[in-house]
Design an enzyme around this catalytic site. Structure first.
Site, PDB file in Angstrom:
ATOM      1  N   THR A 280       0.811  -1.218   0.000  1.00  0.00           N
ATOM      2  CA  THR A 280       0.000   0.000   0.000  1.00  0.00           C
ATOM      3  C   THR A 280       0.843   1.266   0.000  1.00  0.00           C
ATOM      4  O   THR A 280       0.470   2.268  -0.614  1.00  0.00           O
ATOM      5  CB  THR A 280      -0.910   0.009   1.259  1.00  0.00           C
ATOM      6  OG1 THR A 280      -1.804  -1.077   1.155  1.00  0.00           O
ATOM      7  CG2 THR A 280      -1.695   1.288   1.398  1.00  0.00           C
TER       8      THR A 280
ATOM      9  N   ASP B 165       1.152  -6.459  -4.526  1.00  0.00           N
ATOM     10  CA  ASP B 165       0.387  -6.555  -3.292  1.00  0.00           C
ATOM     11  C   ASP B 165       0.968  -7.776  -2.563  1.00  0.00           C
ATOM     12  O   ASP B 165       1.219  -8.806  -3.184  1.00  0.00           O
ATOM     13  CB  ASP B 165      -1.087  -6.793  -3.618  1.00  0.00           C
ATOM     14  CG  ASP B 165      -1.956  -6.755  -2.380  1.00  0.00           C
ATOM     15  OD1 ASP B 165      -2.785  -5.844  -2.274  1.00  0.00           O
ATOM     16  OD2 ASP B 165      -1.819  -7.649  -1.522  1.00  0.00           O
ATOM     17  N   SER B 166       1.167  -7.654  -1.246  1.00  0.00           N
ATOM     18  CA  SER B 166       1.908  -8.734  -0.575  1.00  0.00           C
ATOM     19  C   SER B 166       1.124 -10.037  -0.498  1.00  0.00           C
ATOM     20  O   SER B 166       1.698 -11.077  -0.171  1.00  0.00           O
ATOM     21  CB  SER B 166       2.382  -8.303   0.807  1.00  0.00           C
ATOM     22  OG  SER B 166       1.326  -8.259   1.726  1.00  0.00           O
ATOM     23  N   SER B 167      -0.186 -10.007  -0.815  1.00  0.00           N
ATOM     24  CA  SER B 167      -0.890 -11.301  -0.869  1.00  0.00           C
ATOM     25  C   SER B 167      -0.399 -12.140  -2.049  1.00  0.00           C
ATOM     26  O   SER B 167      -0.687 -13.339  -2.117  1.00  0.00           O
ATOM     27  CB  SER B 167      -2.408 -11.121  -0.875  1.00  0.00           C
ATOM     28  OG  SER B 167      -2.779  -9.931  -1.480  1.00  0.00           O
TER      29      SER B 167
ATOM     30  N   THR C 100       1.589  -4.889   4.135  1.00  0.00           N
ATOM     31  CA  THR C 100       1.420  -5.341   5.520  1.00  0.00           C
ATOM     32  C   THR C 100       0.799  -6.732   5.619  1.00  0.00           C
ATOM     33  O   THR C 100       1.016  -7.432   6.604  1.00  0.00           O
ATOM     34  CB  THR C 100       0.522  -4.361   6.305  1.00  0.00           C
ATOM     35  OG1 THR C 100      -0.730  -4.228   5.632  1.00  0.00           O
ATOM     36  CG2 THR C 100       1.181  -3.008   6.447  1.00  0.00           C
ATOM     37  N   ASP C 101       0.018  -7.124   4.595  1.00  0.00           N
ATOM     38  CA  ASP C 101      -0.766  -8.364   4.731  1.00  0.00           C
ATOM     39  C   ASP C 101       0.099  -9.579   5.048  1.00  0.00           C
ATOM     40  O   ASP C 101      -0.268 -10.413   5.871  1.00  0.00           O
ATOM     41  CB  ASP C 101      -1.572  -8.629   3.459  1.00  0.00           C
ATOM     42  CG  ASP C 101      -2.734  -7.654   3.294  1.00  0.00           C
ATOM     43  OD1 ASP C 101      -3.010  -6.894   4.237  1.00  0.00           O
ATOM     44  OD2 ASP C 101      -3.366  -7.667   2.217  1.00  0.00           O
TER      45      ASP C 101
ATOM     46  N   ARG D  58      -4.352 -25.313  14.499  1.00  0.00           N
ATOM     47  CA  ARG D  58      -4.608 -24.328  15.557  1.00  0.00           C
ATOM     48  C   ARG D  58      -5.652 -24.921  16.498  1.00  0.00           C
ATOM     49  O   ARG D  58      -6.860 -24.923  16.217  1.00  0.00           O
ATOM     50  CB  ARG D  58      -5.091 -23.005  14.971  1.00  0.00           C
ATOM     51  CG  ARG D  58      -4.064 -22.371  14.041  1.00  0.00           C
ATOM     52  CD  ARG D  58      -4.369 -20.954  13.725  1.00  0.00           C
ATOM     53  NE  ARG D  58      -4.000 -20.092  14.845  1.00  0.00           N
ATOM     54  CZ  ARG D  58      -3.925 -18.769  14.760  1.00  0.00           C
ATOM     55  NH1 ARG D  58      -4.217 -18.150  13.627  1.00  0.00           N
ATOM     56  NH2 ARG D  58      -3.578 -18.042  15.805  1.00  0.00           N
TER      57      ARG D  58
ATOM     58  N   GLN E 172      -5.194 -21.163  19.119  1.00  0.00           N
ATOM     59  CA  GLN E 172      -6.035 -20.098  18.574  1.00  0.00           C
ATOM     60  C   GLN E 172      -5.868 -18.813  19.384  1.00  0.00           C
ATOM     61  O   GLN E 172      -6.424 -17.780  19.030  1.00  0.00           O
ATOM     62  CB  GLN E 172      -7.494 -20.558  18.539  1.00  0.00           C
ATOM     63  CG  GLN E 172      -7.698 -21.712  17.568  1.00  0.00           C
ATOM     64  CD  GLN E 172      -9.097 -22.293  17.567  1.00  0.00           C
ATOM     65  OE1 GLN E 172     -10.069 -21.633  17.939  1.00  0.00           O
ATOM     66  NE2 GLN E 172      -9.217 -23.539  17.134  1.00  0.00           N
ATOM     67  N   CYS E 173      -5.116 -18.883  20.493  1.00  0.00           N
ATOM     68  CA  CYS E 173      -4.869 -17.685  21.303  1.00  0.00           C
ATOM     69  C   CYS E 173      -3.776 -16.830  20.676  1.00  0.00           C
ATOM     70  O   CYS E 173      -2.872 -17.332  20.014  1.00  0.00           O
ATOM     71  CB  CYS E 173      -4.428 -18.070  22.711  1.00  0.00           C
ATOM     72  SG  CYS E 173      -5.688 -18.916  23.649  1.00  0.00           S
TER      73      CYS E 173
HETATM   74  N1  ASP Z   1      -2.881  -5.445   0.535  1.00  0.00           N
HETATM   75  C1  ASP Z   1      -1.744  -4.631   0.922  1.00  0.00           C
HETATM   76  C2  ASP Z   1      -0.493  -5.490   0.864  1.00  0.00           C
HETATM   77  O1  ASP Z   1      -0.248  -6.245   1.730  1.00  0.00           O
HETATM   78  C3  ASP Z   1      -1.937  -4.063   2.265  1.00  0.00           C
HETATM   79  C4  ASP Z   1      -0.824  -3.164   2.759  1.00  0.00           C
HETATM   80  O2  ASP Z   1       0.211  -3.001   2.187  1.00  0.00           O
HETATM   81  O3  ASP Z   1      -1.021  -2.582   3.842  1.00  0.00           O
HETATM   82  O4  ASP Z   1       0.246  -5.358  -0.090  1.00  0.00           O
END
Ligand code: ASP
Length: 338
Positions: free
Chosen positions: A13, A54-56, A86-87, A233, A264-265
């Site tokens: 992002t 995108d990190s996904s 962040t993902d 989990r 799961q905690c």
């Molecule tokens: N979907 C984005 C990613 O992981 C989210 C982010 O960067 O915050 O690339």
């Protein structure tokens, strides 16, 4: 002489733009630099584009490319900042923490919840502070987000919208950035040997969650589908229902599938000796994850399987703390400065 920091750009992002709809990758490494003007008073920055995703869409192939790029470039720099979505940041940071044996300086992942080109953004704050952390004497892979530097393999994304998107639930942050910079937890000791990259990840690893009253349907399905490792989990300290699950774990182990038991905690350490449900799983062949995050435990399993380990050798290697991923929480304040 000013410290030199490499920005290794992978996407996320932080560099995205909005094109009538969802956010999509757009900016690349050099485009980012004008947004952190002033940083050059403290550090010399160089940027390298590794990918723009995108990190996904990031996985083991990219982890290996990141590690290779870090190993190739890091001798010229005080440290590296990996700009990353962040993902899956916690997954990538865990992977690099295992692959980069003998790392003697910081590799700091960071990203943002809003793009750097937006007026209201967390990207500039994260990037500037990540760059400063990359000049510190911290020989490990970290994640800088919000106000803190976390050990990368102890951190997890806990919020979709908050600027404080990460936490390291069972480990004190390494650094807290405020008016003063506080070193809040000891970092890993300096390495005994030189840096080398150890790639290799098993892709056929799955994570599944136990539902109260359920049987090991998904575990059997994963084994039948060719999984080489399964992370379950369970509940609390690592408990599974005693009906069905221990037998399922025995079947998986007999098929040569490594079974790791997580919780799961969010906080605390898995202890398979604490309750009967955990003990039955342990006796059936499951390996407990201790205080690891689910990301670190899963990536560690992928990596150890990728190194060709199975059975007892895998169990023994899983118990070894490789990069602080499972160490007990330490809470000392190790330093404070302006
Ligand atoms: N979907 C984005 C990613 O992981 C989210 C982010 O960067 O915050 O690339």
């Amino acid at each position: 002489m000013k410290p030199r920091v490499l920005f290794l750009y992978t996407g996320g992002t932080l560099g995205m733009v909005r094109r009538d709809g969802p956010l999509a990758p757009s900016h690349v490494a050099e485009d980012i630099l004008p947004y952190v003007r002033g940083l050059e008073a403290e550090v010399d920055v160089e940027a390298e584009l590794l990918c723009n995703l995108d990190s996904s869409d990031i996985g083991p192939d990219h982890w290996e490319r990141m590690a290779e790029a870090v190993a190739r470039r890091v001798p010229e720099f005080s440290g590296v900042v990996v700009l990353h979505g962040t993902d899956t940041m916690a997954w990538s940071a865990s992977a690099l923490s295992f692959m980069l044996r003998g790392l003697d300086r910081p590799v700091v992942f960071t990203g943002a919840q809003r793009p750097i080109a937006f007026v209201r953004t967390d990207a500039r704050n994260n990037l500037i502070h990540a760059a400063l952390c990359a000049t510190m004497d911290i020989p490990e892979v970290g994640i800088y987000f919000g106000r803190r530097l976390y050990r990368g393999n102890r951190a997890t994304k806990i919020s979709i919208q908050s600027y404080e998107a990460f936490e390291s639930p069972s480990h004190r942050p390494l650094v807290e950035m405020g008016v003063v910079i506080r070193h809040t937890s000891p970092v890993l000791p300096p390495p005994a040997s030189g840096l080398r990259v150890t790639p290799g990840f098993e892709r056929n690893v799955v994570v599944l969650q136990v539902v109260p009253g359920s049987g090991p349907l998904l575990l059997d399905a994963a084994v039948a589908a060719g999984a080489r490792g399964v992370v379950i989990r369970g509940f609390g300290a690592g408990n599974v229902p005693q009906k069905g699950w221990p037998d399922g774990i025995v079947r998986a182990a007999a098929a040569g599938v490594a079974v790791v038991l997580h919780s799961q905690c969010l906080r605390g350490a898995v202890d398979l000796g604490a309750y009967e449900g955990g003990r039955a799983a342990l006796e059936a062949g499951a390996i407990g994850t201790g205080a690891m995050t689910v990301e670190a435990a899963t990536v560690k399993l992928m990596w150890l399987l990728g190194q060709g380990l199975t059975g007892q050798a895998l169990r023994a290697a899983f118990a070894v703390d490789l990069a602080g991923e499972g160490s007990a929480e330490t809470g000392e304040l190790t330093g404070e400065r302006e």
